[in-house]
Design a protein around this motif. Structure first.
Motif, short mmCIF file in Angstrom:
data_model
loop_
_atom_site.label_atom_id
_atom_site.label_comp_id
_atom_site.label_asym_id
_atom_site.label_seq_id
_atom_site.Cartn_x
_atom_site.Cartn_y
_atom_site.Cartn_z
N SER A 181 -53.19 -44.24 -29.38
CA SER A 181 -53.33 -43.23 -30.51
C SER A 181 -54.08 -42.13 -29.85
CB SER A 181 -54.37 -43.92 -31.60
OG SER A 181 -53.76 -44.98 -32.35
N LEU A 182 -54.97 -42.04 -29.01
CA LEU A 182 -55.51 -40.90 -28.47
C LEU A 182 -54.19 -40.02 -27.75
CD1 LEU A 182 -58.68 -42.21 -26.88
CD2 LEU A 182 -58.32 -40.77 -28.98
N ARG A 183 -53.43 -40.53 -27.03
CA ARG A 183 -52.08 -39.89 -26.42
C ARG A 183 -51.44 -39.32 -27.58
NH1 ARG A 183 -51.96 -44.37 -23.04
NH2 ARG A 183 -50.31 -45.39 -24.62
N ASN A 184 -51.09 -40.06 -28.62
CA ASN A 184 -50.15 -39.46 -29.65
C ASN A 184 -50.74 -38.37 -30.51
OD1 ASN A 184 -48.28 -41.39 -29.36
ND2 ASN A 184 -49.12 -42.94 -30.68
N LEU A 185 -52.01 -38.64 -30.70
CA LEU A 185 -52.81 -37.55 -31.48
C LEU A 185 -53.52 -36.23 -30.59
CD1 LEU A 185 -54.99 -40.09 -33.45
CD2 LEU A 185 -53.27 -38.41 -34.50
N GLN A 186 -53.01 -36.49 -29.31
CA GLN A 186 -53.61 -35.47 -28.33
C GLN A 186 -54.89 -34.92 -28.61
OE1 GLN A 186 -50.54 -32.04 -27.78
NE2 GLN A 186 -49.46 -33.11 -29.24
N THR A 187 -55.85 -36.01 -28.47
CA THR A 187 -57.13 -35.74 -28.60
C THR A 187 -58.08 -36.81 -27.93
OG1 THR A 187 -59.07 -35.52 -30.46
CG2 THR A 187 -57.50 -37.42 -30.94
N ASP A 188 -59.37 -36.57 -27.78
CA ASP A 188 -60.09 -37.48 -26.98
C ASP A 188 -61.06 -38.28 -27.97
OD1 ASP A 188 -62.00 -35.40 -27.50
OD2 ASP A 188 -62.22 -34.91 -25.36
N TYR A 189 -60.90 -38.30 -29.03
CA TYR A 189 -61.58 -39.21 -30.06
C TYR A 189 -61.03 -39.15 -31.28
CZ TYR A 189 -63.91 -35.07 -32.48
OH TYR A 189 -64.08 -33.88 -33.17
N VAL A 190 -61.31 -40.34 -32.06
CA VAL A 190 -60.83 -40.39 -33.34
C VAL A 190 -62.09 -40.49 -34.21
CG1 VAL A 190 -59.98 -42.08 -35.27
CG2 VAL A 190 -58.75 -41.33 -33.09
N ASP A 191 -62.23 -39.80 -35.52
CA ASP A 191 -63.45 -39.85 -36.22
C ASP A 191 -63.49 -41.14 -36.91
OD1 ASP A 191 -64.40 -36.95 -36.15
OD2 ASP A 191 -62.14 -36.81 -36.42
N PHE A 192 -62.50 -41.76 -37.83
CA PHE A 192 -62.59 -42.91 -38.46
C PHE A 192 -61.59 -43.94 -37.88
CE2 PHE A 192 -64.15 -39.67 -41.63
CZ PHE A 192 -65.33 -40.01 -41.79
N TYR A 193 -61.98 -44.89 -37.37
CA TYR A 193 -61.01 -45.97 -36.92
C TYR A 193 -61.44 -47.25 -37.61
CZ TYR A 193 -58.14 -47.74 -33.12
OH TYR A 193 -57.01 -48.07 -32.30
N PHE A 194 -59.71 -47.42 -38.22
CA PHE A 194 -59.79 -48.67 -39.27
C PHE A 194 -58.86 -49.73 -38.89
CE2 PHE A 194 -60.43 -45.15 -42.09
CZ PHE A 194 -61.20 -45.63 -43.23
N LEU A 195 -59.59 -50.96 -39.04
CA LEU A 195 -58.60 -52.29 -38.98
C LEU A 195 -57.60 -52.27 -40.15
CD1 LEU A 195 -58.10 -55.05 -38.04
CD2 LEU A 195 -59.99 -55.85 -39.53
N HIS A 196 -56.61 -52.10 -40.01
CA HIS A 196 -55.48 -51.71 -40.72
C HIS A 196 -55.53 -52.92 -41.71
CE1 HIS A 196 -51.57 -49.51 -41.33
NE2 HIS A 196 -52.09 -49.64 -42.52
N TRP A 197 -55.03 -53.92 -41.40
CA TRP A 197 -55.06 -55.39 -42.21
C TRP A 197 -55.90 -56.47 -41.54
CZ3 TRP A 197 -52.78 -55.56 -47.05
CH2 TRP A 197 -52.03 -54.68 -47.41
N PRO A 198 -56.54 -57.17 -42.45
CA PRO A 198 -57.12 -58.22 -41.59
C PRO A 198 -56.32 -59.32 -40.74
CG PRO A 198 -57.74 -58.50 -44.03
CD PRO A 198 -56.50 -57.46 -43.80
N ASP A 199 -56.72 -59.61 -39.56
CA ASP A 199 -56.04 -60.47 -38.64
C ASP A 199 -56.86 -61.79 -38.77
OD1 ASP A 199 -55.02 -62.00 -36.73
OD2 ASP A 199 -56.03 -60.62 -35.13
N THR A 200 -56.32 -62.95 -39.34
CA THR A 200 -56.66 -64.26 -39.68
C THR A 200 -56.93 -65.07 -38.48
OG1 THR A 200 -54.70 -65.08 -40.47
CG2 THR A 200 -56.32 -64.03 -42.01
#
Length: 319
Positions: free
Chosen positions: A112-131
């Motif tokens: 994601s950091l490569r895709n976004l061309q940034t060195d940090y992400v502000d909010f990072y979410f677990l997209h869907w629960p992994d049971t």
């Protein structure tokens, strides 16, 4: 632009945010050029929006990559980037699988950091629960990324209260991302609970796939596999007539204010005290202006009550 102060995160976020699921042109409304997408995102930022939400499985990384290009040359410290992990498109079967193990989270963060061309992400979410992965392991990964400075705030998307409370045993959860609109209120109780515990909400599906814009007055003739038919119940034949009844009330209010119906729907959501910000997709600069103009006015208390009463009468709060 109206702003909301996020309590746990201790930052001020615009009440309207850029949602980028719709940039996956394979799912939505036909092709959209990269240039159009970048122009729309930048127009939102120029209009006072300071949050962009994306995910690696939106368009098989293309959404994150477009966001990365859109923020180049802008003041990164003034823009909050939200992305996700744990949900993967299986390119061989066309299905989706979930994996929120420690090692996988590390790999996804790097991607994601490569895709976004940034060195940090502000909010990072677990997209869907992994049971299959204990939330303790997932939270360990998130805390580690936070210590490294690669993420600032931790979020859970599409979670229930049980998972959220379990996650909170292992670290601070700053924000959740649930679906919420006039015709999708299944997460309302969770959102109200979060508001009492300092956890803010980024709601998605604010316009329920476009049905609350007034664009659809007949059941759309979409292929049976169109994701909107399964994801947004309002388009289903058994519910569509009730949504159209609600639209008559929204039409009246929109006419009173001389605004598009979409502005009524966005104001209704963002004026709820348990909604921190609403994610809204953009596909053109023209749509951006329409959405931003929502915040030039507000629904009155009487209008909010009228809409709520009609939603309840039609049973749309139970979908």
């Amino acid at each position: 632009m109206r702003m909301t102060h996020f309590k746990n995160a201790n930052v001020d976020v615009s009440q309207l945010a850029v949602g980028t699921w719709g940039l996956d042109s394979l799912r939505w409304n036909g092709p959209m050029s990269e240039e159009e997408a970048i122009a729309a995102i930048r127009a939102m930022i120029q209009g006072g929006v300071n949050l962009i939400d994306t995910a690696p499985n939106y368009g098989n990384h293309s959404s994150e990559q477009i966001v990365g290009k859109a923020i180049q040359g802008l003041n990164r410290s003034e823009i909050y980037i939200s992305t996700k992990f744990g949900t993967h498109n299986d390119l061989f079967t066309g299905g989706v699988f979930r994996d929120a193990r420690f090692g996988t989270v590390m790999e996804e963060m790097a991607s994601s950091l490569r895709n976004l061309q940034t060195d940090y992400v502000d909010f990072y979410f677990l997209h869907w629960p992994d049971t299959h992965t204990p939330i303790a392991e997932t939270m360990c990964a998130l805390n580690f990324l936070k210590q490294q400075g690669k993420i600032r705030y931790i979020g859970l998307s599409n979670c229930d209260q049980t998972l959220l409370e379990e996650a909170m045993k292992y670290g601070q959860v700053d924000v959740i991302q649930p679906p919420f609109s006039m015709i999708d209120q299944r997460s309302k109780a969770l959102m109200q609970w979060c508001a009492q515990h300092g956890i803010d909400t980024m709601t998605y599906g604010s316009l329920s796939g476009g049905i609350l814009t007034g664009r659809f007055r007949e059941v759309p003739d979409w292929p049976a596999n169109d994701v909107r038919l399964s994801f947004y119940k309002g388009f289903r034949p058994e519910f569509f007539p009730r949504v159209m009844e609600l639209m008559t009330t929204l039409d009246e209010i929109a006419q009173t204010h001389q605004v598009p119906v979409s502005q009524v729907a966005i104001n209704w959501s963002t004026q709820k005290d348990f909604v921190s910000t609403a994610l809204v997709g953009v596909r053109s600069v023209r749509h951006v202006a329409e959405n931003l103009n929502t915040f030039a006015w507000q629904l009155s208390a009487a209008e909010m009550q009228k809409i709520d009463a009609e939603i309840t009468r039609l049973g749309l709060d139970q979908l």
